[in-house]
Design an enzyme around this catalytic site. Structure first.
Site, PDB file in Angstrom:
ATOM      1  N   GLU A   1       1.507 -10.654  10.082  1.00  0.00           N
ATOM      2  CA  GLU A   1       0.407 -10.570  11.052  1.00  0.00           C
ATOM      3  C   GLU A   1       0.143 -11.891  11.761  1.00  0.00           C
ATOM      4  O   GLU A   1      -0.258 -11.909  12.926  1.00  0.00           O
ATOM      5  CB  GLU A   1      -0.876 -10.062  10.371  1.00  0.00           C
ATOM      6  CG  GLU A   1      -0.911  -8.544  10.189  1.00  0.00           C
ATOM      7  CD  GLU A   1      -0.154  -8.055   8.959  1.00  0.00           C
ATOM      8  OE1 GLU A   1       0.271  -8.908   8.148  1.00  0.00           O
ATOM      9  OE2 GLU A   1       0.007  -6.824   8.797  1.00  0.00           O
TER      10      GLU A   1
ATOM     11  N   HIS B   1      -8.493  -0.390   3.261  1.00  0.00           N
ATOM     12  CA  HIS B   1      -7.954   0.286   4.444  1.00  0.00           C
ATOM     13  C   HIS B   1      -8.993   1.117   5.177  1.00  0.00           C
ATOM     14  O   HIS B   1      -8.646   2.061   5.881  1.00  0.00           O
ATOM     15  CB  HIS B   1      -6.759   1.188   4.064  1.00  0.00           C
ATOM     16  CG  HIS B   1      -5.519   0.443   3.691  1.00  0.00           C
ATOM     17  ND1 HIS B   1      -5.399  -0.250   2.521  1.00  0.00           N
ATOM     18  CD2 HIS B   1      -4.351   0.271   4.359  1.00  0.00           C
ATOM     19  CE1 HIS B   1      -4.199  -0.804   2.457  1.00  0.00           C
ATOM     20  NE2 HIS B   1      -3.541  -0.517   3.563  1.00  0.00           N
TER      21      HIS B   1
END
Lengths: 357, 324
Positions: free
Chosen positions: B60, B129
């Site tokens: 990322e 999540h």
């Protein structure tokens, strides 16, 4: 390697065995570098040395606030790479970025004024020593969070690749950076995308105040990691401008030809501490002494004399730089402290800072 | 008018902009051939090719770094961070790098990046999540923050975000992907920093964002059955923040409720409440009430997650009990 917690030198790193520099390779006199390039390299290392010395003096006079990280002793790395670059190539630096910003052509006075926090500074006083940027010369910034800018450097390289230019990105960082995740993400990414980027580790043997060999799993913190990313292990004498120039020219040329990224480890040493507040007492005295004896500038001076450059020419360069550093200092000191009107500008690209209506 | 799902509106909006600007590129994990793990980028690889729709490693920081670097050279970039929870692993790039670049270089650099990310709960994915992290981004000077609630807003705000010269974090809500809505014909370009009154009312103002907007609307229907007329505002954009629309509504209704999916402390509604308390105190007939996810990590079990995130029932009951 692994750390022995019973080692008494862990109580005082200056008691550890010194790591002496390799001697200068005498064959480097004969490297195929034109004399005008070498004279340019001499001018470059003089500029960086004299600028950084003046920056140090201005700290001592309390004219520079905050912190600052000097490249004294490490000038050959910046000079050697800069001389091998084209003007349109991109550069990224860390907070130890005065040298790389000057090497890319930023005005000495504006850089000095930025250190002094003045309105006539390169960043109008809003970035300071650690964030020097000169975008119009493609010096894309100095970044003060370890690792991030290697990832960002991939982006300018990607841009050049997409636009089909032959621009190369050169990204400098320290030995400590090799232990952070972003370093590894960036190298893998650059290789997979075959990006035209040259990563340059300025290994000055100390991660801030800690010897790098105590915190890196391999002896050469950058070069030994290169094979993990399909890259060649390249180590260069970072205190020899000619050696750096040759390695830089090769890596940059290959990247420009589309052959992908490179990782270069330049071994060097800082003459002072990590930053303004640090006297560097964690280093063995004879190690410091040995590296001071390997100061790149007197060595290079002697080499140029051997190669037939007249002493008068070298002192002319030195004196010209001294005059320019004086002028830069006067320019900086004469600058106003930025006014309140600057506080709320440039948060957004439109120049403003509004977050609500 | 065509009806699209919120999910399909994402690719629709990106494609609109990619056709307009041949320099626009996108990168992220599994966005190319796979069409995104949420299928929000389906079809883009086929139309725009692998040079403009690029798969990346699970890196990322490398994703946002590459986006930022390219953007600094004038190339607009869309970067996908698969789940908004993962912003935490590249927060340096968002919070310290992109957000500060213009300011600390004295305006030399700008960063036209849109960071798209799937946000929010309701999918039973558990604590790592499911989070609503819009408040993480809202607190950083230099970031713009958008969270659409309808397919049309996905398209319009996507276009506005892509055309904006600053870094924009674009929150797509996972539990809205299957929802449907009408998309007007032709090019759609909305405006950042504009809230929308999505239901007019006179007794109270309910300010909501993303998934909380349809829930607030449903609660407003039930309140209407009791004779309570609730005005519902879709905040849409946290930075810039359209405080005028909220203040004008409170001036009319004299009551403010915020419905926030982010955990309670420092949620976006706290800032809205603070502004209203400062600037419209004498318009208020009662305390400002924040309806939020409690200050806990999100649980995975369906029964527990449904208790945590503000529901239609909770919104309805809170307003009904407190409006006096």
């Amino acid at each position: 390697m692994s750390i022995d917690l019973n080692d008494p030198a862990l109580l005082d790193y200056s008691q550890r065995p010194p790591r002496h520099p390799e001697p200068v390779d005498p064959a480097n006199d004969g490297l195929p570098i034109p004399l005008n390039v070498r004279t340019d390299l001499y001018k470059r290392v003089q500029e960086l040395r004299q600028f950084e010395k003046r920056a140090y003096d201005l700290f001592m006079q309390n004219l520079v606030k905050g912190t600052s990280h000097l490249s004294l002793g490490m000038e050959a790395v910046s000079a050697g790479f800069a001389a091998a670059m084209q003007p349109e190539d991109y550069v990224f630096a860390t907070y130890r970025g005065h040298a790389h910003t000057l090497s890319k052509g930023a005005d000495m006075g504006q850089v000095m004024a930025e250190l002094l926090g003045r309105e006539n500074g390169l960043l109008k006083g809003k970035g300071g020593s650690m964030h020097l940027t000169h975008a119009e010369a493609n010096m894309m910034g100095s970044y003060a969070i370890i690792g991030a800018h290697l990832c960002i450097a991939n982006g300018t390289a990607w841009s050049a690749q997409m636009r089909g230019t032959d621009q190369v990105t050169v990204c400098f960082f320290g030995d400590g950076t090799t232990n952070i995740g972003a370093f590894h993400e960036a190298l893998n990414f650059a290789k997979v995308w075959n990006l035209p980027v040259v990563f340059v580790c300025e290994n000055n043997l100390y991660m801030e105040y800690t010897p790098i060999d105590l915190v890196a799993a391999v002896p050469n913190p950058a070069a030994d990691r290169a094979p993990a990313y399909g890259l060649e292990s390249i180590v260069v004498d970072g205190n020899d401008p000619d050696a750096v120039y040759m390695v830089a020219a090769d890596a940059i040329t290959r990247a420009r030809r589309g052959e992908g990224p490179a990782l270069v480890e330049a071994q060097t040493y800082r003459h002072g501490g990590h930053s303004r507040a640090d006297p560097g007492k964690y280093r063995p005295a004879d190690e410091v002494e040995a590296w001071l004896d390997r100061d790149p500038i007197p060595m290079y001076h002697q080499r140029l004399l051997r190669l037939g450059v007249p002493e008068g020419r070298l002192s002319e360069i030195t004196q010209d730089v001294a005059r320019r550093v004086d002028e830069a200092t006067e320019f900086a000191k004469a600058g106003a402290h930025p006014g309140e009107e600057h506080l709320f500008t440039d948060v957004w690209a439109d120049g403003g800072s509004a977050w609500r209506n | 008018m065509a009806e699209l799902t919120y999910r399909d509106a994402v690719a629709y909006g990106i494609a609109q902009e990619m056709r307009r600007d041949p320099n626009l590129v996108m990168l992220g994990e599994d966005i190319a051939g796979a069409g995104g793990v949420f299928k929000t980028t389906v079809g883009l690889l086929d139309e725009f090719g692998p040079a403009r729709i690029r798969d990346t490693p699970i890196s990322e920081q490398a994703i946002l770094g590459a986006a930022m670097g390219a953007a600094m050279t004038g190339i607009p970039v869309i970067a996908e961070i698969m789940f908004s929870d993962f912003i935490a692993v590249c927060f340096d790039l968002l919070a310290n790098e992109m957000a500060k670049s213009a300011y600390m270089t004295g305006g030399q650099l700008s960063v036209p990046v849109v960071v798209r990310t799937a946000n929010g709960g309701g999918s039973r994915f558990g604590a790592q999540h499911s989070q609503s992290v819009e408040n993480w981004c809202m607190m950083i000077p230099g970031l713009k923050v958008v969270a659409p609630s309808t397919p049309a807003d996905v398209v319009g705000l996507m276009a506005a975000s892509i055309r904006d010269p600053d870094p924009v974090v674009f929150f797509e809500h996972k539990s809205l992907f299957a929802s449907k809505g009408e998309i007007p014909e032709g090019e759609i370009v909305d405006e950042l920093g504009t809230a929308r009154v999505v239901r007019e009312g006179t007794d109270c103002t309910i300010a909501a964002l993303a998934l909380m907007v349809p829930r607030a609307l449903e609660a407003a229907d039930r309140l209407a059955d009791e004779g309570i007329s609730a005005e519902v505002i879709d905040v849409r954009s946290l930075v810039p923040l359209d405080t005028k629309t909220v203040l004008a509504s409170v001036e009319k209704t004299s009551r403010l409720y915020t419905v926030e999916e982010n955990p309670r402390l420092c949620g976006w509604g706290a800032e809205v409440a603070s502004i209203v308390a400062d600037e419209a105190f004498w318009d208020l007939d009662g305390p400002i009430v924040r309806i939020t996810t409690p200050h806990i990590p999100l649980p995975a079990a369906e029964a527990l997650e449904d208790m945590a995130i503000p529901s239609v029932d909770r919104i309805y009951e809170t307003v009904s009990k407190t409006i006096g």
